[in-house]
Design a protein around this motif. Structure first.
Motif, short mmCIF file in Angstrom:
data_model
loop_
_atom_site.label_atom_id
_atom_site.label_comp_id
_atom_site.label_asym_id
_atom_site.label_seq_id
_atom_site.Cartn_x
_atom_site.Cartn_y
_atom_site.Cartn_z
N ALA A 175 -6.31 -24.74 167.84
CA ALA A 175 -6.09 -24.23 166.37
C ALA A 175 -5.94 -25.49 165.35
N GLY A 225 -10.73 -19.26 160.67
CA GLY A 225 -10.70 -19.27 162.03
C GLY A 225 -11.75 -19.05 162.91
N GLN A 255 -8.46 -15.17 169.61
CA GLN A 255 -8.24 -14.50 168.41
C GLN A 255 -8.71 -13.10 168.44
#
Length: 201
Positions: A125, A139, A200
């Motif tokens: 991340a 993301g 995710q």
């Protein structure tokens, strides 16, 4: 006499309808199959709506149509490493690729849970925010740079191997960013990013 006149009017109307149908029919036939119908040929690997259930196959639902078309053209021109996609892509015209691209773009991406390393994902991340977020926004969710978030981790791993081994052409600026991430995180850089995207939902 009135009956004959009505019959004559009916015959003329029927003839007009028939002429219109004959004029429209060639256009309908030449239109060919819809993007959805052609997309059914992709279902075996990428799922019926483009949400892949096979870990080595990318999900293509929600994909930007231009990204889809560019990828298919690269396969068609043997510019992208593949087992069978280059042969499949050669079967479609540019217009057909556009229609398929718009169909997949209209589909909702279904994500499936994956096992991932939480420590690596947290590091990924940070690396994503530093090196990847500018192109792969939110993301890595679907956009004009493709879809990373929620993609199958084996697929992401194999794809990065292709880039690093020179079997796939780097997109603009990507190599510089990946090199910088590797310089910072060493051998953990790619696994960290893969685990982040795989985490995710």
């Amino acid at each position: 006499m009135e009956k004959m006149k009505n019959n004559d009017t009916l015959h003329k109307s029927a003839r007009h309808v028939l002429l219109v149908m004959l004029a429209v029919l060639p256009a309908a036939v030449s239109a060919g199959p819809s993007g959805q119908a052609m997309a059914f040929t992709c279902a075996g690997c990428h799922g019926t709506d483009g949400s892949s259930v096979g870990p080595s196959m990318p999900a293509i639902a929600g994909m930007d149509p231009e990204v889809f078309v560019d990828a298919m053209k690269a396969y068609r021109q043997d510019e992208r490493n593949s087992s069978i996609m280059n042969r499949i892509a050669k079967a479609y015209t540019d217009e057909q690729l556009k229609e398929m691209g718009w169909f997949f773009a209209s589909q909702r991406l279904q994500l499936f849970p994956q096992q991932y390393d939480a420590t690596l994902a947290a590091r990924g991340a940070e690396l994503h925010e530093e090196y990847c977020e500018k192109c792969h926004e939110n993301g890595g969710r679907p956009g004009d740079a493709g879809t990373l978030a929620g993609q199958w981790m084996p697929y992401l791993h194999y794809t990065m191997e292709d880039f690093l081994d020179g079997n796939r052409k780097w997109p603009r600026k990507m190599k510089r960013k990946v090199d910088a991430a590797i310089e910072e995180a060493g051998d953990d850089a790619i696994p960290a990013l893969v685990n982040f995207y795989g985490s995710q939902r």
